[in-house]
Design a protein around this motif. Sequence first.
Motif, PDB file in Angstrom:
ATOM      1  N   LYS A   1     -19.312   3.250  18.857  1.00  0.00           N
ATOM      2  CA  LYS A   1     -18.353   2.982  19.950  1.00  0.00           C
ATOM      3  C   LYS A   1     -16.920   3.182  19.452  1.00  0.00           C
ATOM      4  O   LYS A   1     -16.022   3.468  20.252  1.00  0.00           O
TER       5      LYS A   1
ATOM      6  N   ASP B   1     -19.368  -3.777  23.766  1.00  0.00           N
ATOM      7  CA  ASP B   1     -18.334  -3.510  22.751  1.00  0.00           C
ATOM      8  C   ASP B   1     -17.574  -2.216  23.060  1.00  0.00           C
ATOM      9  O   ASP B   1     -16.379  -2.092  22.790  1.00  0.00           O
TER      10      ASP B   1
ATOM     11  N   ASN C   1      -8.899   1.586  17.089  1.00  0.00           N
ATOM     12  CA  ASN C   1      -9.407   2.943  17.282  1.00  0.00           C
ATOM     13  C   ASN C   1      -8.780   3.587  18.509  1.00  0.00           C
ATOM     14  O   ASN C   1      -8.385   4.747  18.486  1.00  0.00           O
TER      15      ASN C   1
HETATM   16  P1  13P Z   1     -11.020  -1.887  16.862  1.00  0.00           P
HETATM   17  O1  13P Z   1     -11.340  -1.756  15.406  1.00  0.00           O
HETATM   18  O2  13P Z   1     -10.869  -0.593  17.568  1.00  0.00           O
HETATM   19  O3  13P Z   1      -9.833  -2.799  17.078  1.00  0.00           O
HETATM   20  O4  13P Z   1     -12.292  -2.595  17.544  1.00  0.00           O
HETATM   21  C1  13P Z   1     -12.564  -3.920  17.268  1.00  0.00           C
HETATM   22  C2  13P Z   1     -13.906  -4.288  17.766  1.00  0.00           C
HETATM   23  O5  13P Z   1     -14.883  -3.888  17.193  1.00  0.00           O
HETATM   24  C3  13P Z   1     -14.005  -5.137  18.952  1.00  0.00           C
HETATM   25  O6  13P Z   1     -15.303  -5.608  19.176  1.00  0.00           O
END
Ligand code: 13P
Length: 330
Positions: free
Chosen positions: A191, A244, A256
């Motif tokens: 994801k 997620d 991300n």
């Molecule tokens: P990021 O690393 O993109 O902030 O995602 C965090 C995450 O896994 C939320 O569940």
Amino acid sequence: MTTRLTILGGGAMGTACAMLLAEQTHQQVSIWVRNQDQAVEIQSTRENRRFLPGCKLNDNIFITSDINVAIHNCDYVVLAIPCQFLRQSLQLVRNSLPESVPVISVIKGVENGTFQRPSQIVTDILGPRSVAILSGPSHAEEFAHRLPATVVASSEDLELACRVQQMFSTERFRIYTNADTLGVEYAGALKNVIAIACGICDGLGFGDNAKSALMTRGLVEMQRFGVYFGGNPMTFTGLAGMGDLITTCVSPYGRNRKVGFRLGSGESISDILHSMEGVAEGVATSKSVAEIALRHHLDLPIMQQVYEVLFCGKTPQKATMALLERPPRS
Ligand code: 13P
């Protein structure tokens, strides 16, 4: 009886997990922070100002940069280290962490070169032992501020999954169990790649229709990949997958998504990576995924385009055209 938990990793996720675990006063929590100055600062100010500003740490949390002090006599180890650094950190405790100590991973990535999931890296370095995965929509910044969240605890050892459920549960943090560790780990890792695509879409100003399409077709790619390697398709439509995916693709906290947004806004990947706080796991994971897809002939067009933007110098505009110009599909 006191339960002693050690968190390896003092980023936002490691710190937020410590805060959650320390809410139960019979649980004593140590955090290993690699950087000594940072460890001293967090221990004395009772706040992780770099990664979780404004969140006070409970008294039953102890911070150290000495990993052997951190793991001494612990009952459980929680891993909150970026996936690409996990192997070298575990090497530090391979001779000192007893085989009886279960490991709980909150890491979401696939290692470059070996293509291993975090739980596989654990058994590779530390030998066979009980491992659980805690995953799902869980931005550290939110649950550290005591906002409600729901995740899954997954383990082949169902008894461990239930213990993890108990240890992390609070009245605002609800946990389901799931036996599909492979699916849960791949869902959490993949994801992040789709979140980079969604960030690019936002940075290019493409709107909600395009972003919903990326999330929906991205989920199809995540499921295709996971099921190919033996994951349960249902895992990908549950909290560890769709749940997620939604949080990571829409949240303003998402690292991300931010990487993607800045790429879509015209910045170069090297400028972004040099200036960002924390690690966006999706960047390295996209490389592993592209190589795995090539080897196994898996059709993952969105993830492939993310990889080409990140590692092959393709522009986000060209990547968009490559996706839109694909032959029609039923
Ligand atoms: P990021 O690393 O993109 O902030 O995602 C965090 C995450 O896994 C939320 O569940």
